[in-house]
Design an enzyme around this catalytic site. Sequence first.
Site, mmCIF file in Angstrom:
data_model
loop_
_atom_site.group_PDB
_atom_site.id
_atom_site.type_symbol
_atom_site.label_atom_id
_atom_site.label_comp_id
_atom_site.label_asym_id
_atom_site.label_seq_id
_atom_site.Cartn_x
_atom_site.Cartn_y
_atom_site.Cartn_z
ATOM 1 N N HIS A 159 0.806 -1.069 0.088
ATOM 2 C CA HIS A 159 0.150 0.006 0.035
ATOM 3 C C HIS A 159 0.799 1.300 0.026
ATOM 4 C CE1 HIS A 159 -4.146 -1.813 1.064
ATOM 5 N NE2 HIS A 159 -3.512 -2.735 1.233
ATOM 6 N N ASP A 217 -5.737 6.074 2.022
ATOM 7 C CA ASP A 217 -5.888 4.468 1.782
ATOM 8 C C ASP A 217 -7.479 4.146 2.039
ATOM 9 O OD1 ASP A 217 -6.092 1.603 1.764
ATOM 10 O OD2 ASP A 217 -3.676 1.853 1.807
ATOM 11 N N THR A 241 -5.914 0.876 -3.726
ATOM 12 C CA THR A 241 -4.660 0.225 -4.241
ATOM 13 C C THR A 241 -5.101 -0.990 -5.078
ATOM 14 O OG1 THR A 241 -4.227 -1.130 -2.389
ATOM 15 C CG2 THR A 241 -3.063 1.076 -2.489
#
Length: 225
Positions: A22, A115, A137
């Site tokens: 990530h 994220d 991702t």
Amino acid sequence: MKNIRENFGAHVVALPYPTQGHISPMLQFCRRLDSKGVKASLAITKHIFTTLKPKSDGHVHLVTVSDGYDDGGFVEAESIAAYLASLETNGSDTLGDLIEQHASTDNPITCIVYDSFFPWCLNVAKKYGLLGASFFTQSCGVNYVYYLAHHGKLSVPVFSPPVDITGLPPLDASDLPSFLDSPESYPDYLQLVLDQISNVDEADFVLVNTVYELEDKAVAHIACM
């Protein structure tokens, strides 16, 4: 992102989930922003910073947040659930501190690229009046499968393959993300990947790390959801 820079003199802080798979895509994205003249900072956990001692490349700035386990990181937590809860609580607080520290500087933070595993980051961004961009991702096809599972349009676990999903080829159970094929194996991680969809509709931007030519049908379909 071009308009943000022109209108606000943008400073983007990117916050990845603290694992290499990530961090690396987010770092590359920050380098891309820098090449376009946008100030970009990558926020990693204090444990990763002190353990790896990464050096700035002179373009992407490194800043830190806390997951609550600054000495040992994930292995210090008593369980997956405990780590994720601590990461949300301490990550929210220290991200807020970071925003406040930059507020009176020449480069105040204007956007949080977080994220997708951190939907709580959007709450922090909105609290301080900043833009929030969810960064996935995973490929668009994987995101689409999680989207369907989150909204109950795909039953979990899958008992009757093949699975027919518009925009994707017929899928066997083994083709699906393992969290969906065997949900009992890692229930906390299953909840994590499903929760990334929870408030994505409220994000100012949704960014996906994918190759359009390989997933044009999936991209086109999920864009209409």
